[in-house]
Write an enzyme that holds these catalytic residues in place. Structure first.
Site, mmCIF file in Angstrom:
data_model
loop_
_atom_site.group_PDB
_atom_site.id
_atom_site.type_symbol
_atom_site.label_atom_id
_atom_site.label_comp_id
_atom_site.label_asym_id
_atom_site.label_seq_id
_atom_site.Cartn_x
_atom_site.Cartn_y
_atom_site.Cartn_z
ATOM 1 C CD GLU A 126 14.381 26.907 -17.374
ATOM 2 O OE1 GLU A 126 13.507 27.003 -16.499
ATOM 3 O OE2 GLU A 126 14.812 27.865 -18.025
ATOM 4 C CB THR B 185 12.267 26.910 -21.759
ATOM 5 O OG1 THR B 185 13.097 26.516 -22.849
ATOM 6 C CG2 THR B 185 13.082 27.049 -20.492
ATOM 7 C CB ALA C 144 1.351 34.917 -17.036
ATOM 8 C CE LYS D 72 2.504 35.308 -12.543
ATOM 9 N NZ LYS D 72 3.607 35.567 -13.493
ATOM 10 C CD GLN E 163 14.815 36.170 -15.274
ATOM 11 O OE1 GLN E 163 15.383 35.084 -15.354
ATOM 12 N NE2 GLN E 163 14.169 36.722 -16.286
HETATM 13 P P1 FAD Z 1 3.168 38.318 -16.563
HETATM 14 O O1 FAD Z 1 2.861 37.630 -15.285
HETATM 15 O O2 FAD Z 1 2.025 38.592 -17.483
HETATM 16 O O3 FAD Z 1 3.901 39.698 -16.209
HETATM 17 C C1 FAD Z 1 4.499 40.485 -17.225
HETATM 18 C C2 FAD Z 1 4.420 41.970 -16.857
HETATM 19 O O4 FAD Z 1 3.049 42.399 -16.887
HETATM 20 C C3 FAD Z 1 4.917 42.297 -15.454
HETATM 21 O O5 FAD Z 1 5.488 43.578 -15.512
HETATM 22 C C4 FAD Z 1 3.662 42.307 -14.606
HETATM 23 O O6 FAD Z 1 3.776 43.129 -13.455
HETATM 24 C C5 FAD Z 1 2.649 42.890 -15.596
HETATM 25 N N1 FAD Z 1 1.278 42.396 -15.398
HETATM 26 C C6 FAD Z 1 0.909 41.145 -15.043
HETATM 27 N N2 FAD Z 1 -0.434 41.051 -15.010
HETATM 28 C C7 FAD Z 1 -0.920 42.265 -15.363
HETATM 29 C C8 FAD Z 1 -2.234 42.813 -15.526
HETATM 30 N N3 FAD Z 1 -3.305 42.058 -15.295
HETATM 31 N N4 FAD Z 1 -2.353 44.103 -15.913
HETATM 32 C C9 FAD Z 1 -1.249 44.887 -16.144
HETATM 33 N N5 FAD Z 1 0.021 44.424 -15.990
HETATM 34 C C10 FAD Z 1 0.181 43.142 -15.613
HETATM 35 N N6 FAD Z 1 9.763 32.842 -21.705
HETATM 36 C C11 FAD Z 1 9.492 31.994 -22.717
HETATM 37 O O7 FAD Z 1 9.243 32.440 -23.842
HETATM 38 N N7 FAD Z 1 9.497 30.635 -22.522
HETATM 39 C C12 FAD Z 1 9.764 30.073 -21.320
HETATM 40 O O8 FAD Z 1 9.769 28.851 -21.187
HETATM 41 C C13 FAD Z 1 10.051 30.940 -20.226
HETATM 42 N N8 FAD Z 1 10.302 30.456 -18.980
HETATM 43 C C14 FAD Z 1 10.492 31.322 -17.933
HETATM 44 C C15 FAD Z 1 10.690 30.812 -16.639
HETATM 45 C C16 FAD Z 1 10.904 31.660 -15.558
HETATM 46 C C17 FAD Z 1 11.099 31.084 -14.175
HETATM 47 C C18 FAD Z 1 10.940 33.056 -15.763
HETATM 48 C C19 FAD Z 1 11.197 33.988 -14.604
HETATM 49 C C20 FAD Z 1 10.739 33.587 -17.035
HETATM 50 C C21 FAD Z 1 10.513 32.725 -18.129
HETATM 51 N N9 FAD Z 1 10.292 33.210 -19.419
HETATM 52 C C22 FAD Z 1 10.041 32.351 -20.454
HETATM 53 C C23 FAD Z 1 10.330 34.661 -19.677
HETATM 54 C C24 FAD Z 1 8.925 35.316 -19.499
HETATM 55 O O9 FAD Z 1 8.063 34.845 -20.493
HETATM 56 C C25 FAD Z 1 9.112 36.829 -19.597
HETATM 57 O O10 FAD Z 1 9.832 37.301 -18.491
HETATM 58 C C26 FAD Z 1 7.866 37.647 -19.860
HETATM 59 O O11 FAD Z 1 8.286 38.968 -20.200
HETATM 60 C C27 FAD Z 1 6.912 37.757 -18.695
HETATM 61 O O12 FAD Z 1 6.268 36.592 -18.441
HETATM 62 P P2 FAD Z 1 5.351 36.412 -17.122
HETATM 63 O O13 FAD Z 1 4.714 35.103 -17.242
HETATM 64 O O14 FAD Z 1 6.099 36.750 -15.901
HETATM 65 O O15 FAD Z 1 4.253 37.572 -17.416
#
Ligand code: FAD
Length: 292
Positions: A17, A48, A127, A168, A179
């Site tokens: 990455e 990223t 997401a 998702k 993570q």
């Molecule tokens: P989500 O899938 O939306 O989840 C976030 C939280 O919301 C979780 O607690 C989940 O359980 C909850 N949730 C999900 N869907 C729902 C729903 N429908 N209703 C209620 N609750 C829900 N950040 C950046 O800014 N740029 C990057 O390039 C980047 N790359 C990453 C790559 C990896 C492999 C990882 C693990 C993280 C990365 N991040 C990045 C960080 C990430 O954006 C954060 O961890 C963020 O807080 C959550 O993103 P997510 O896509 O997992 O969110």
């Protein structure tokens, strides 16, 4: 090449990455660092989006560069949480026009200054909405999502986190990347639980080589990761000697990768943080296993 095809190999594949530059003035140095990593010919490279101090503006430029100059498959990250639908759609069109086939659909972290505002009127909350947006765009992307072996910091419990993860995946994620974690048993337990919950897509473990003592606090703050005693002892012993800490951190990450592969995991993503020397050393440590 689509990620889902890349992930079919049954021998060890390593990917790296990188993150985009913060400013125009650092663009060239990041470009050189990412090119050095691309020359190692990893299985793929992820770029990223606005994370790790980089800005979203350059993600596509870096991703295109890796793909076009080195032919390395690229995974472009995209976040949605503080963006308008219009902005996101524009970005998706740009990614498609650039011929990038793989997109990591992320919510993104809520910026500090926006943590107390009413978010109910934002275009995106999670997401999953970006996954749907990518699907509806009509582009033939291979879509990935993030997952958290030690649960997402905002989740009430793991059951709820896995419930939303399944939603998702069902919306269109074809693979997941984790993570960072420093104890492989946490990953094995997580994998067991998500398989039990009916999530069957490939899961790529994300490994962060800790190469200096300052990185430890930041890694814990960002990810909430558990530090095993074995890792803490290593930081205690070598933390004040930068060269020794780097060597020990790379050895620890290598050891994690070997253990993952020995336990049947064939794809490992390394958070190489724009450090070609770290990527190179990890690859060299695994040369016979990788056949490189
Ligand atoms: P989500 O899938 O939306 O989840 C976030 C939280 O919301 C979780 O607690 C989940 O359980 C909850 N949730 C999900 N869907 C729902 C729903 N429908 N209703 C209620 N609750 C829900 N950040 C950046 O800014 N740029 C990057 O390039 C980047 N790359 C990453 C790559 C990896 C492999 C990882 C693990 C993280 C990365 N991040 C990045 C960080 C990430 O954006 C954060 O961890 C963020 O807080 C959550 O993103 P997510 O896509 O997992 O969110």
């Amino acid at each position: 090449m689509k990620m889902i095809e890349l992930l079919q190999k049954d021998t060890l594949s390593i990917s790296f990455e990188v993150f985009p530059p913060k400013t125009d003035s650092t663009f060239d140095s990041v470009k050189v660092a990412t090119e050095e990593i691309a020359k190692l010919r990893p299985a793929f490279m992820s770029v990223t989006y606005g994370a790790g101090g980089g800005t979203s503006r350059y993600t596509l430029d870096i991703a295109k560069n890796i793909k076009e100059l080195y032919g390395v498959p690229t995974l472009e990250h995209l976040t949605c949480v503080s963006s308008s639908r219009e902005m996101v759609r524009e970005k998706i069109a740009e990614i498609q026009a650039a011929g990038i086939e793989n997109v990591m659909a992320l919510r993104g972290d809520i910026p500090k200054e926006l943590q107390n505002v009413d978010r109910s009127r934002w275009d995106y909350q999670h997401a999953i909405e970006l996954v749907r947006e990518l699907k509806e765009s009509g582009a033939d992307f291979c879509i990935g999502g993030a997952c958290y072996p030690e649960i997402h910091p905002e989740s009430v419990n793991q059951k709820e986190d896995i419930h939303y993860l399944k939603e998702k995946v069902d919306a269109g994620c074809e693979f997941l990347t984790t993570q960072m974690f420093f104890d492989n048993n946490l990953f094995y337990n997580f994998l067991y639980k998500i398989r039990e919950a009916g999530i069957t897509v490939p899961v790529i473990p994300g490994i962060m080589p800790i190469t200096n003592a300052n990185q430890v606090a930041r890694a814990i703050q960002l990810s909430g990761s558990f530090m095993p005693q074995r890792f803490k002892s290593l930081v205690d012993k070598f933390g004040s000697d930068p060269a020794a800490m780097k060597q020990a951190g790379i050895a620890y990450a290598t050891d994690q990768i070997i253990d993952l592969y020995a336990n049947g995991i064939t794809n490992v993503h390394v958070y190489s943080m724009n450090k070609p020397d770290v990527a190179e050393k990890i690859q060299a440590n695994l040369s016979d296993i990788l056949g490189k």
